[in-house]
Design a protein around this motif. Structure first.
Motif, PDB file in Angstrom:
ATOM      1  N   ASP A 108      62.469  63.857  54.087  1.00 38.53           N
ATOM      2  CA  ASP A 108      62.121  62.801  55.025  1.00 38.53           C
ATOM      3  C   ASP A 108      60.743  62.229  54.696  1.00 38.53           C
ATOM      4  N   ALA A 109      60.502  60.998  55.119  1.00 38.13           N
ATOM      5  CA  ALA A 109      59.235  60.305  54.887  1.00 38.13           C
ATOM      6  C   ALA A 109      58.822  60.404  53.419  1.00 38.13           C
ATOM      7  N   PRO A 110      59.588  59.809  52.499  1.00 33.95           N
ATOM      8  CA  PRO A 110      59.311  59.982  51.064  1.00 33.95           C
ATOM      9  C   PRO A 110      57.943  59.476  50.640  1.00 33.95           C
ATOM     10  N   VAL A 111      57.480  58.368  51.216  1.00 30.29           N
ATOM     11  CA  VAL A 111      56.164  57.841  50.837  1.00 30.29           C
ATOM     12  C   VAL A 111      55.062  58.807  51.252  1.00 30.29           C
ATOM     13  N   THR A 112      55.146  59.308  52.461  1.00 36.34           N
ATOM     14  CA  THR A 112      54.126  60.243  52.955  1.00 36.34           C
ATOM     15  C   THR A 112      54.121  61.534  52.156  1.00 36.34           C
ATOM     16  N   ASN A 113      55.292  62.119  51.967  1.00 36.42           N
ATOM     17  CA  ASN A 113      55.367  63.390  51.240  1.00 36.42           C
ATOM     18  C   ASN A 113      54.921  63.232  49.785  1.00 36.42           C
ATOM     19  N   THR A 114      55.311  62.142  49.142  1.00 32.70           N
ATOM     20  CA  THR A 114      54.925  61.924  47.753  1.00 32.70           C
ATOM     21  C   THR A 114      53.418  61.744  47.628  1.00 32.70           C
ATOM     22  N   PHE A 115      52.836  61.013  48.561  1.00 33.18           N
ATOM     23  CA  PHE A 115      51.381  60.811  48.525  1.00 33.18           C
ATOM     24  C   PHE A 115      50.638  62.133  48.709  1.00 33.18           C
ATOM     25  N   VAL A 116      51.047  62.918  49.688  1.00 30.23           N
ATOM     26  CA  VAL A 116      50.367  64.188  49.963  1.00 30.23           C
ATOM     27  C   VAL A 116      50.547  65.165  48.801  1.00 30.23           C
ATOM     28  N   LEU A 117      51.767  65.287  48.299  1.00 33.18           N
ATOM     29  CA  LEU A 117      52.010  66.197  47.176  1.00 33.18           C
ATOM     30  C   LEU A 117      51.270  65.741  45.920  1.00 33.18           C
ATOM     31  N   PHE A 152      41.531  68.074  52.711  1.00 30.13           N
ATOM     32  CA  PHE A 152      42.674  68.647  53.414  1.00 30.13           C
ATOM     33  C   PHE A 152      42.714  68.204  54.876  1.00 30.13           C
ATOM     34  N   THR A 153      41.575  67.861  55.453  1.00 28.34           N
ATOM     35  CA  THR A 153      41.594  67.275  56.795  1.00 28.34           C
ATOM     36  C   THR A 153      42.261  65.916  56.778  1.00 28.34           C
ATOM     37  N   ASN A 154      41.958  65.118  55.751  1.00 25.35           N
ATOM     38  CA  ASN A 154      42.603  63.814  55.614  1.00 25.35           C
ATOM     39  C   ASN A 154      44.107  63.950  55.405  1.00 25.35           C
ATOM     40  N   LEU A 155      44.511  64.907  54.570  1.00 30.28           N
ATOM     41  CA  LEU A 155      45.941  65.112  54.339  1.00 30.28           C
ATOM     42  C   LEU A 155      46.649  65.568  55.609  1.00 30.28           C
ATOM     43  N   LEU A 156      45.989  66.396  56.398  1.00 28.09           N
ATOM     44  CA  LEU A 156      46.580  66.842  57.663  1.00 28.09           C
ATOM     45  C   LEU A 156      46.768  65.668  58.620  1.00 28.09           C
ATOM     46  N   LEU A 157      45.788  64.785  58.688  1.00 29.39           N
ATOM     47  CA  LEU A 157      45.904  63.613  59.554  1.00 29.39           C
ATOM     48  C   LEU A 157      47.031  62.697  59.079  1.00 29.39           C
ATOM     49  N   ILE A 158      47.161  62.547  57.769  1.00 22.69           N
ATOM     50  CA  ILE A 158      48.235  61.706  57.228  1.00 22.69           C
ATOM     51  C   ILE A 158      49.601  62.295  57.561  1.00 22.69           C
ATOM     52  N   MET A 159      49.745  63.614  57.432  1.00 25.86           N
ATOM     53  CA  MET A 159      51.024  64.247  57.741  1.00 25.86           C
ATOM     54  C   MET A 159      51.350  64.166  59.230  1.00 25.86           C
ATOM     55  N   GLN A 166      55.880  59.386  61.388  1.00 23.90           N
ATOM     56  CA  GLN A 166      56.369  58.612  62.532  1.00 23.90           C
ATOM     57  C   GLN A 166      56.296  57.116  62.243  1.00 23.90           C
ATOM     58  N   MET A 167      55.188  56.674  61.617  1.00 25.18           N
ATOM     59  CA  MET A 167      55.058  55.260  61.279  1.00 25.18           C
ATOM     60  C   MET A 167      56.049  54.854  60.195  1.00 25.18           C
ATOM     61  N   GLU A 168      56.324  55.750  59.270  1.00 21.62           N
ATOM     62  CA  GLU A 168      57.283  55.450  58.206  1.00 21.62           C
ATOM     63  C   GLU A 168      58.693  55.327  58.773  1.00 21.62           C
ATOM     64  N   GLU A 169      59.009  56.112  59.776  1.00 16.90           N
ATOM     65  CA  GLU A 169      60.316  56.003  60.417  1.00 16.90           C
ATOM     66  C   GLU A 169      60.438  54.702  61.198  1.00 16.90           C
ATOM     67  N   LEU A 170      59.330  54.237  61.754  1.00 17.90           N
ATOM     68  CA  LEU A 170      59.342  53.020  62.559  1.00 17.90           C
ATOM     69  C   LEU A 170      59.425  51.761  61.701  1.00 17.90           C
TER      70      LEU A 170
END
Length: 256
Positions: free
Chosen positions: A18-27, A86-93, A98-102
């Motif tokens: 789920d959320a491919p853009v978010t997960n790809t960016f974080v990974l 890692f604080t930034n990555l936590l905020l992004i996750m 939710q925004m990507e789903e919307l």
């Protein structure tokens, strides 16, 4: 559970990316961070993941270097401090799925790029110190969250608190470009979120179309079912009972 039921449950289980853009960016950010730790005597952040500065800065932008153009986007994957990264990555996750789903993966991906490029270009013209990190993207996600509140014709206190806390964090972190750096982050986030005004009507249209498609067959099915003969109804009930018996668990002669 019978063997057939167990095999059916195994087949129904699947991995959902789920959320491919978010997960790809974080990974991708984590991969670059780990790779930077493994590569000795070389700082990958300074080579590829630092946004250039103005001509009066410590890392001026060069129009003749192709790498400097890529840095206007790649700097969001960099991070010099572990806690900040890692604080930034936590905020992004927390915010981005939710925004990507919307808005959809394509729209949120374009917002990522627009926010990063706009903030990077501003740093080239106004910044005197190179920067890295996804602060502009995080502020863009916060703005999208506030816009979602406006969509429901209400203002949530928590959304306002998040905006204030984020700005205070940027002040206390002592941005290398000072107040100018904070303005660049805010401007980049606002610019990236402007695409939401174009993407949101499309998202609503897709949801309404999907809802009409899902509701259509149900109405046809219910209307046609009332005209079935009594024999057809009895045959369907027997078939349904047989299927339930096949899926039931047999222990000796007892069924559960």
């Amino acid at each position: 559970m019978s063997y057939n039921g167990f095999m059916a449950s195994r087949k129904s289980f699947k991995f959902n990316y789920d959320a491919p853009v978010t997960n790809t960016f974080v990974l991708g950010t984590i991969f670059i961070f780990v790779l930077n730790l493994l590569v000795k005597n070389t700082d990958l952040n300074s080579l590829f993941f630092m946004c250039p500065t103005s001509t009066s800065g410590t890392m001026p932008f060069s129009f003749s270097k192709i790498a400097d153009y890529f840095k206007l986007v790649l700097y969001v994957f960099g991070g010099t401090e572990k806690s900040v990264l890692f604080t930034n990555l936590l905020l992004i996750m927390l915010l981005s799925p939710q925004m990507e789903e919307l808005y959809g993966s394509v729209s949120i991906g374009l917002m990522y790029v627009i926010s990063a490029v706009f903030a990077g270009v501003l740093n080239v013209f106004l910044g005197k110190a190179p920067v890295c990190g996804a602060d502009s993207i995080i502020f863009m996600l916060i703005v999208l969250d506030v816009l979602a509140c406006f969509k429901s014709k209400s203002i949530n206190c928590s959304a306002i608190v998040v905006v204030v806390v984020f700005i205070c964090v940027q002040v206390f972190r002592k941005n290398p470009n000072g107040t100018v750096g904070i303005i660049i982050i805010i401007a980049g986030g606002i610019c990236g979120s402007l695409l939401a005004f174009c993407a949101l009507p499309k998202a609503r249209a897709k949801k309404s179309a999907a809802a009409s498609v899902m509701s259509g067959p149900k109405k046809v099915k219910s209307s046609s079912y009332s005209y079935k003969s009594r024999s057809e109804k009895i045959m369907e009930q027997n078939a349904r009972r047989k299927q339930e018996d096949d899926d039931s668990t047999v222990v000796g002669t007892l069924k559960f």
